[in-house]
Design an enzyme around this catalytic site. Structure first.
Site, PDB file in Angstrom:
ATOM      1  N   THR A  16      -5.184  -4.268   0.537  1.00  0.00           N
ATOM      2  CA  THR A  16      -6.430  -4.425  -0.213  1.00  0.00           C
ATOM      3  C   THR A  16      -6.596  -5.862  -0.698  1.00  0.00           C
ATOM      4  O   THR A  16      -7.659  -6.476  -0.529  1.00  0.00           O
ATOM      5  CB  THR A  16      -6.463  -3.439  -1.400  1.00  0.00           C
TER       6      THR A  16
ATOM      7  N   GLN B  39      -3.284  -0.898   9.981  1.00  0.00           N
ATOM      8  CA  GLN B  39      -2.815   0.257  10.767  1.00  0.00           C
ATOM      9  C   GLN B  39      -2.196  -0.157  12.100  1.00  0.00           C
ATOM     10  O   GLN B  39      -1.465   0.619  12.709  1.00  0.00           O
ATOM     11  CB  GLN B  39      -3.979   1.232  11.023  1.00  0.00           C
TER      12      GLN B  39
ATOM     13  N   HIS C  34       3.655  -0.642   3.231  1.00  0.00           N
ATOM     14  CA  HIS C  34       3.960   0.797   3.183  1.00  0.00           C
ATOM     15  C   HIS C  34       3.494   1.571   4.408  1.00  0.00           C
ATOM     16  O   HIS C  34       3.798   2.755   4.547  1.00  0.00           O
ATOM     17  CB  HIS C  34       3.436   1.425   1.883  1.00  0.00           C
TER      18      HIS C  34
ATOM     19  N   THR D  19       4.520 -15.002  -9.635  1.00  0.00           N
ATOM     20  CA  THR D  19       5.920 -14.938  -9.207  1.00  0.00           C
ATOM     21  C   THR D  19       6.074 -13.923  -8.075  1.00  0.00           C
ATOM     22  O   THR D  19       5.555 -12.812  -8.153  1.00  0.00           O
ATOM     23  CB  THR D  19       6.812 -14.528 -10.402  1.00  0.00           C
TER      24      THR D  19
ATOM     25  N   CYS E   6     -14.566  13.181  -1.179  1.00  0.00           N
ATOM     26  CA  CYS E   6     -15.384  13.869  -2.170  1.00  0.00           C
ATOM     27  C   CYS E   6     -16.485  12.928  -2.652  1.00  0.00           C
ATOM     28  O   CYS E   6     -16.207  11.891  -3.235  1.00  0.00           O
ATOM     29  CB  CYS E   6     -14.503  14.312  -3.341  1.00  0.00           C
TER      30      CYS E   6
HETATM   31  N1  PLP Z   1      -6.928  -1.294   5.517  1.00  0.00           N
HETATM   32  C1  PLP Z   1      -6.649  -0.170   6.193  1.00  0.00           C
HETATM   33  C2  PLP Z   1      -7.158  -0.017   7.596  1.00  0.00           C
HETATM   34  C3  PLP Z   1      -5.892   0.845   5.596  1.00  0.00           C
HETATM   35  O1  PLP Z   1      -5.640   1.967   6.271  1.00  0.00           O
HETATM   36  C4  PLP Z   1      -5.440   0.655   4.265  1.00  0.00           C
HETATM   37  C5  PLP Z   1      -4.690   1.726   3.566  1.00  0.00           C
HETATM   38  O2  PLP Z   1      -4.947   2.899   3.730  1.00  0.00           O
HETATM   39  C6  PLP Z   1      -5.742  -0.541   3.605  1.00  0.00           C
HETATM   40  C7  PLP Z   1      -6.482  -1.493   4.265  1.00  0.00           C
HETATM   41  C8  PLP Z   1      -5.281  -0.796   2.208  1.00  0.00           C
HETATM   42  O3  PLP Z   1      -3.917  -1.187   2.186  1.00  0.00           O
HETATM   43  P1  PLP Z   1      -3.057  -1.088   0.831  1.00  0.00           P
HETATM   44  O4  PLP Z   1      -2.815   0.357   0.594  1.00  0.00           O
HETATM   45  O5  PLP Z   1      -1.808  -1.846   1.131  1.00  0.00           O
HETATM   46  O6  PLP Z   1      -3.861  -1.750  -0.231  1.00  0.00           O
END
Ligand code: PLP
Length: 394
Positions: A73, A180, A202, A238, A326
């Site tokens: 994000t 992804q 993650h 940091t 939702c």
């Molecule tokens: N972009 C895509 C295509 C994602 O699937 C996701 C997470 O689901 C994100 C961005 C956001 O990543 P993060 O959870 O590391 O903020």
């Protein structure tokens, strides 16, 4: 019974080797990489090693191109900010209609508050980009193009190298959300015109809350987070050393194991889909099946509601996710399924199963044991059940 986790596009299990690599940096090696003493040097060396591992995963030219962030994000936010900084009459942004909310919400804000014009390029029924629509709006006013490498719901892969080349020919910067795609398909940034790329720890068996923004050498970059000189003054704050080390380890494992894992995961996913299609009538696969991530399976169960299917799967210890969100108290198909113009009764019954290296044929068998009865149960209570064959033949 052990739960079956088939929601790996949402997040993945942190690899035990990743946890082991992180632990010393949460305990004895807790130094700040900016400190001049030996404890700081241990942290700085670890951060550098992680940077080199991410560089290798992405095929980046040099380690300086890797900027650690708090996740996908933040990387997306930082990348899109560059659209506001171009000048020279370039104040337009091009994205696809199926980007993640971490792109689309930023676009919305930039349109409202920063005077940026945003073009959202449509996709077809398989989630493939409308290339003619893209070339039509790409031009001397385009500041930046942002196109995801692979879609999080359907796994559909966009032709990123071609899209980036076209952007460069028009003098625009090119960003890709590869959250992804990274670690799942081969990426060699040296061989593309990609200027900026987002990645998240993650999604590749690394820790949460850590990510990367790749910034091509020579690209003028305005930081989103200003502060200290960290990350060569491109991201103040940091460094999250344990998470950075974990991401480095995850990147190393993903790269080393990718060819074997990708083939195995794809075979598992393909077997799964073939069995579901054979066992559940009026079910079908969404997305571009020829150009897809190996582990993603978006399946529509016409005439059923995804919420009900997920409820029963969850009760059976099977964790997947829906292609709906939702909205104002009601479950509505996601923006991705709506952009693909899926028939209404099918779009309401979409489940995303996403496989990783942790899954086995036994997991597929467990899902298949219960899924046909669950779909039948969901159809029995669904308001769309009556119209399902109409939709399927539409
Ligand atoms: N972009 C895509 C295509 C994602 O699937 C996701 C997470 O689901 C994100 C961005 C956001 O990543 P993060 O959870 O590391 O903020």
């Amino acid at each position: 019974m052990r739960p079956v986790y088939v929601d790996n596009n949402a997040t993945t299990r942190t690899d035990p080797d990743v946890v082991a690599a992180m632990l010393p940096h949460l305990t004895e090696d807790f130094g700040n990489p900016s400190s001049g003493h030996d404890l700081g040097a241990v942290a700085a060396v670890a951060v550098r090693a992680a940077r080199q591992k991410v560089q290798a995963l992405l095929g980046a030219l040099c380690e300086e191109e890797i900027v650690f962030t708090s996740g996908g994000t933040e990387s997306n936010n930082a990348a899109l900010l560059q659209a506001c900084e171009r000048g020279e009459g370039r104040n337009e942004l091009i994205v696809s209609a199926v980007e993640h909310p971490a792109i689309l919400a930023v676009c919305h804000a930039m349109e409202k508050n920063r005077g940026i014009k945003v073009h959202r390029i449509a996709v077809d029924g398989k989630g493939r980009l409308d290339l003619a629509g893209y070339t039509r709006v790409l031009g001397r006013r385009t500041a930046l193009v942002s196109m995801m490498w692979a879609n999080n719901e359907t796994g559909t892969i966009f032709p990123i190298a071609d899209l980036a080349q076209m952007a460069h020919e028009a003098g625009a910067l090119f960003h890709t959300d590869a959250v992804q795609a990274a670690g799942k398909i081969a990426i060699d940034l040296k061989a593309t015109n990609v200027d900026l790329l987002s990645l998240s720890g993650h999604k590749i068996h690394g820790p949460k809350g850590i990510g990367v923004l790749y910034v091509r050498k020579g690209v003028t970059f305005t930081p989103l987070l200003r502060g200290g000189h960290q990350e060569r003054a491109r991201r103040g704050g940091t460094e999250n050393v344990p998470a950075i080390v974990g991401l480095g380890k995850a990147a190393e494992l993903a790269e080393a194991r990718r060819p074997r894992n990708a083939a195995r995961i794809k075979a598992l996913r393909d077997d799964f889909e073939a069995l579901v299609l054979a066992c559940v009538e009026d079910s079908f696969v969404n997305g571009d099946v020829e150009h897809r991530l190996p582990g993603t399976s978006s399946m529509a169960f016409d005439g059923a509601e995804s919420e009900a299917i997920l409820f029963h799967l969850n009760k059976a210890g099977i964790y997947a996710s829906a292609g709906s969100a939702c909205t104002s108290g009601a479950m509505e198909p996601s923006h991705v399924l709506r952009a693909m113009k899926l028939p209404y009764t099918a779009a309401h019954g979409v489940i995303r199963f996403s496989f990783s290296r942790d899954n086995s044929p036994a997991d597929v068998a467990r899902v298949l044991d219960v899924l046909p009865a669950i779909v039948a149960k969901a159809r029995a209570v669904s308001p769309f059940a009556g119209s399902r064959r109409v939709a399927a033949s539409a």
